[in-house]
Scaffold this motif. Structure first.
Motif, PDB file in Angstrom:
ATOM      1  N   PRO A  36     -30.386 -39.134   2.259  1.00 51.21           N
ATOM      2  CA  PRO A  36     -31.088 -38.410   1.198  1.00 51.21           C
ATOM      3  C   PRO A  36     -30.750 -38.991  -0.170  1.00 51.21           C
ATOM      4  N   THR A  37     -31.690 -38.786  -1.097  1.00 46.85           N
ATOM      5  CA  THR A  37     -31.418 -39.220  -2.465  1.00 46.85           C
ATOM      6  C   THR A  37     -30.409 -38.269  -3.094  1.00 46.85           C
ATOM      7  N   ARG A  38     -29.923 -38.626  -4.259  1.00 45.40           N
ATOM      8  CA  ARG A  38     -28.943 -37.769  -4.942  1.00 45.40           C
ATOM      9  C   ARG A  38     -29.566 -36.418  -5.263  1.00 45.40           C
ATOM     10  N   LYS A  39     -30.824 -36.433  -5.704  1.00 44.71           N
ATOM     11  CA  LYS A  39     -31.503 -35.187  -6.060  1.00 44.71           C
ATOM     12  C   LYS A  39     -31.622 -34.282  -4.829  1.00 44.71           C
ATOM     13  N   GLU A  40     -32.025 -34.852  -3.693  1.00 50.08           N
ATOM     14  CA  GLU A  40     -32.161 -34.065  -2.469  1.00 50.08           C
ATOM     15  C   GLU A  40     -30.808 -33.503  -2.017  1.00 50.08           C
TER      16      GLU A  40
END
Length: 127
Positions: free
Chosen positions: A84-88
């Protein structure tokens, strides 16, 4: 669902290689203690060389080759993972914290309600 059967073919040579690997491990430990009067670096080198020989013999046997193939397959599958991305990750962490807070609040209210009902209403104890 079909269950694939795993057939293991163990030849005499493979059994001999596994026995030799085990004997080398035992020899490594024995050499470490038999060389007790020698310098520590010599004992450690003897131990590591015999253990390396045991590992080399193990990986020439069929179980060793299967273990190496399993490791390669595991690395190949790990490369397919989509992280996952950092935001997710931050969003999901926030959801988990919010859920834990709501669940803790629910359990506290339930506990206090049952406490009140049992002690005050049923037993008649005043706290």
């Amino acid at each position: 669902m079909s269950n694939p059967t795993v057939e293991t073919v163990s030849t005499g040579a493979d059994k001999a290689k596994l026995a030799a690997a085990g004997a080398l491990v035992v020899a490594a430990v024995a050499a470490f203690y038999l060389l007790g009067k020698q310098d520590l670096w010599l004992r450690v080198i003897a131990l590591l060389m015999l253990l390396a020989a045991a590992v080399a013999v193990f990986f020439t046997a069929e179980p060793g080759k299967a273990l190496a193939a399993f490791g390669r397959d595991a690395v190949r599958e790990l490369k397919k993972v989509v992280w996952p991305t950092r935001k997710e990750a931050v969003q999901m962490t926030g959801y988990v914290f919010a859920f834990v807070f709501v669940m803790a609040l629910f359990l506290w209210v339930t506990d206090k309600t049952l406490e009140w009902a049992i002690f005050n209403l049923i037993l008649g104890w005043k706290r």
